[in-house]
Design a protein around this motif. Structure first.
Motif, short mmCIF file in Angstrom:
data_model
loop_
_atom_site.label_atom_id
_atom_site.label_comp_id
_atom_site.label_asym_id
_atom_site.label_seq_id
_atom_site.Cartn_x
_atom_site.Cartn_y
_atom_site.Cartn_z
N UNK A 424 -4.64 -12.65 21.59
CA UNK A 424 -4.46 -12.92 23.01
C UNK A 424 -3.10 -13.55 23.30
N UNK A 425 -2.56 -14.27 22.33
CA UNK A 425 -1.20 -14.78 22.47
C UNK A 425 -1.02 -15.88 23.48
N UNK A 426 -2.08 -16.58 23.85
CA UNK A 426 -1.95 -17.65 24.84
C UNK A 426 -1.18 -18.83 24.25
N UNK A 427 -0.27 -19.37 25.04
CA UNK A 427 0.47 -20.57 24.68
C UNK A 427 0.17 -21.68 25.69
N UNK A 428 0.54 -22.91 25.33
CA UNK A 428 0.21 -24.05 26.20
C UNK A 428 1.44 -24.62 26.90
N UNK A 429 2.55 -23.89 26.85
CA UNK A 429 3.80 -24.40 27.40
C UNK A 429 4.09 -23.94 28.82
N UNK A 430 3.08 -23.40 29.50
CA UNK A 430 3.25 -23.08 30.91
C UNK A 430 3.50 -21.62 31.23
N UNK A 431 3.53 -20.75 30.20
CA UNK A 431 3.76 -19.33 30.46
C UNK A 431 2.48 -18.63 30.88
N UNK A 432 1.34 -19.17 30.50
CA UNK A 432 0.05 -18.55 30.80
C UNK A 432 -0.74 -19.48 31.71
N UNK A 433 -1.04 -19.01 32.89
CA UNK A 433 -1.57 -19.88 33.94
C UNK A 433 -3.07 -20.12 33.80
#
Length: 512
Positions: A424-433
């Motif tokens: 899924x590639x989710x990051x926690x730095x604000x790119x994925x809302x």
């Protein structure tokens, strides 16, 4: 006479609001009560109450916090519209009366209005103060503090004593940030008293900032200090100011001493040293004042400690309740360390090779974001999701609710770190809302890298080095750890996690 005047004013305000709403489409919401607005619907946990109300009225609602309208968002799509599409308009972070006073009239970085000074400080944070080079330079400090933390746990475990993880983790994060910021340690005998004083001042300012202040919510209370906040604010800031002034002068004397000995090749020993060097630069495009320096130190000392500690405590609690995930994490760590051919403690530099540890932290931040809301205030009137939002309206993005939204996540209430390993590639730095624990855009948290470094390394070492035996049955379902949230603005646990840390590595690796 006062009651008659108050009733007439409230009636006039209601008529005015109705007139405005007939011309402009405002977000929906339940009927507000006179004077208190919607406060009666927002107890005890604001983020949970907002989610419940949104289930009836939609993903964007308007609620009155006393006299003041606030807009609440529980949708990743609308969050993206605010934080990306209208990023410049929403580049200001609202504060309150106490925060404005304690930060020297918003002379700090966190609450400074979007403009020349804020842009300059943001550039400094990204290029010098909290960038990768500075974090790498100060990584030995973080390593030393984690070793001290592990040694404390080892001694407690060998004595079969329970450890209050909330307290010990807070000591760790406080000491780590203080050493990086001002070269003071909670555990150094030379600085112990001064470090304790820093922690006490941070607690005092945080507690005062979070208290309910009538002046912030009721227009007719402005200018009247019914609760005695004025005196308390002066006392707290006065003590903090004296302490910060002493620390800054000490650093200035060190810098003069280094210059007098012609030692001009030294690097910054800590963040304060770096910011003093910049403030002394006559060619700097923006002049950093004494209040700016003090405000930045307050931001760093108060903003990067309890949130990281809370995240690690929640992560360990989830792993204790999910032993299969704990064992999977432990095997990943043991395999990596064994492959190095050394009997050692996992280190910060190992984290990039530990995808499951990273997934655990992401899943913890999804379910238990330390700050449940991102707060913004538009600098001008704007339209969001088809609704009119007036300038300076406080807008609350409910990160907690978005992280548990079934539109964004399968089995949203389940702790499943594996979801972050499935491409899924989710990051926690604000790119994925769908996942915004550190905010997004220009006003995203500048200390994200530091917080993640500490959280990942601390959690990994706790998993590697100890078996965790909960003191008591934890009061959770089926005897597991209770996962109830506390009422504080930072989403800490309702009950501290108390465990006996049984050393699992024999012999225990040297921490010297």
């Amino acid at each position: 006479m006062f009651l008659v005047w108050l009733a007439a004013t409230i009636l006039f305000q209601a008529i005015l609001t109705k007139t405005r709403s007939s011309k402009l489409r405002i977000p929906p919401g339940p009927l507000a009560l006179p004077i208190i607005g919607h406060f009666h619907l927002l107890q005890p946990s604001l983020h949970k109450a907002v989610q419940k109300i949104s289930n009836h009225y939609g993903p964007i609602i308007q609620l009155y916090l006393g006299s003041n309208p606030g807009v609440f968002v529980v949708s990743a799509e609308i969050a993206k519209e605010i934080l990306k599409t209208h990023e410049i308009c929403f580049a200001n972070r609202p504060g309150n009366t106490v925060i404005s006073f304690l930060t020297y009239g918003k002379s700090d970085f966190a609450f400074a209005p979007y403009g020349t000074f804020w842009k300059f400080m943001k550039k400094l944070c990204m290029s010098e103060l909290l960038n990768g080079r500075m974090l790498d330079q100060l990584s030995p400090i973080r390593g030393e503090e984690i070793k001290r933390f592990l040694e404390t746990l080892r001694k407690k475990g060998e004595a079969n004593e329970g450890v209050n993880l909330a307290d010990e983790l807070l000591k760790l994060t406080n000491s780590t940030v203080m050493r990086m910021a001002i070269s003071k340690s909670c555990f150094d005998s030379h600085h112990h008293d001064e470090a304790d004083k820093v922690i006490q001042r941070v607690k005092e300012s945080s507690m005062l900032s979070a208290k309910f202040n009538l002046q912030d919510h009721f227009w007719f209370c402005k200018g009247f200090d019914f609760q005695g906040f004025g005196k308390r604010m002066k006392e707290v800031r006065g003590k903090f100011d004296v302490m910060l002034e002493g620390i800054i002068r000490e650093h200035e004397e060190d810098r003069r001493s280094q210059k007098s000995t012609a030692n001009n090749n030294h690097g910054a020993k800590d963040v304060l040293d770096a910011i003093l060097r910049i403030s002394e630069d006559p060619s700097s495009e923006v002049k950093i004042t004494r209040d700016n320096i003090k405000g930045f130190l307050m931001d760093m000392l108060s903003g990067g400690t309890d949130t990281t500690a809370v995240t690690v405590e929640w992560a360990l609690a989830e792993l204790i309740n999910h032993p299969t995930a704990m064992e999977k994490a432990r095997k990943e760590i043991d395999s990596l360390v064994t492959s190095s051919g050394k009997h050692r403690i996992v280190m910060e530099s190992d984290i990039q090779k530990l995808p499951y540890i990273q997934a655990i932290v992401k899943e913890t931040l999804r379910l238990h974001p330390p700050a449940p809301f991102i707060m913004r205030a538009p600098s001008e009137n704007c339209t969001i999701a088809g609704f009119h939002i007036p300038a300076r309206t406080k807008v609350f993005i409910n990160v907690w609710a978005i992280g548990r939204d079934p539109k964004n996540w399968d089995d949203p209430l389940e702790f499943k770190p594996e979801r972050f390993l499935l491409g899924q590639g989710f990051e926690v730095r604000g790119q994925h809302y769908q996942l915004l624990p550190f905010g997004s855009g220009r006003r995203g948290c500048p200390g994200t890298s530091l917080a993640l470094n500490v959280a990942h390394t601390c959690l990994a070492t706790m998993i590697q080095c100890f078996e965790w035996k909960v003191v008591g049955d934890g009061d959770g379902v089926g005897g597991g750890v209770d996962m109830e949230e506390g009422p504080s603005f930072i989403l800490s646990r309702a009950k501290p996690l108390i465990c006996v840390p049984k050393p699992r590595l024999m012999p225990f690796p040297s921490l010297s």
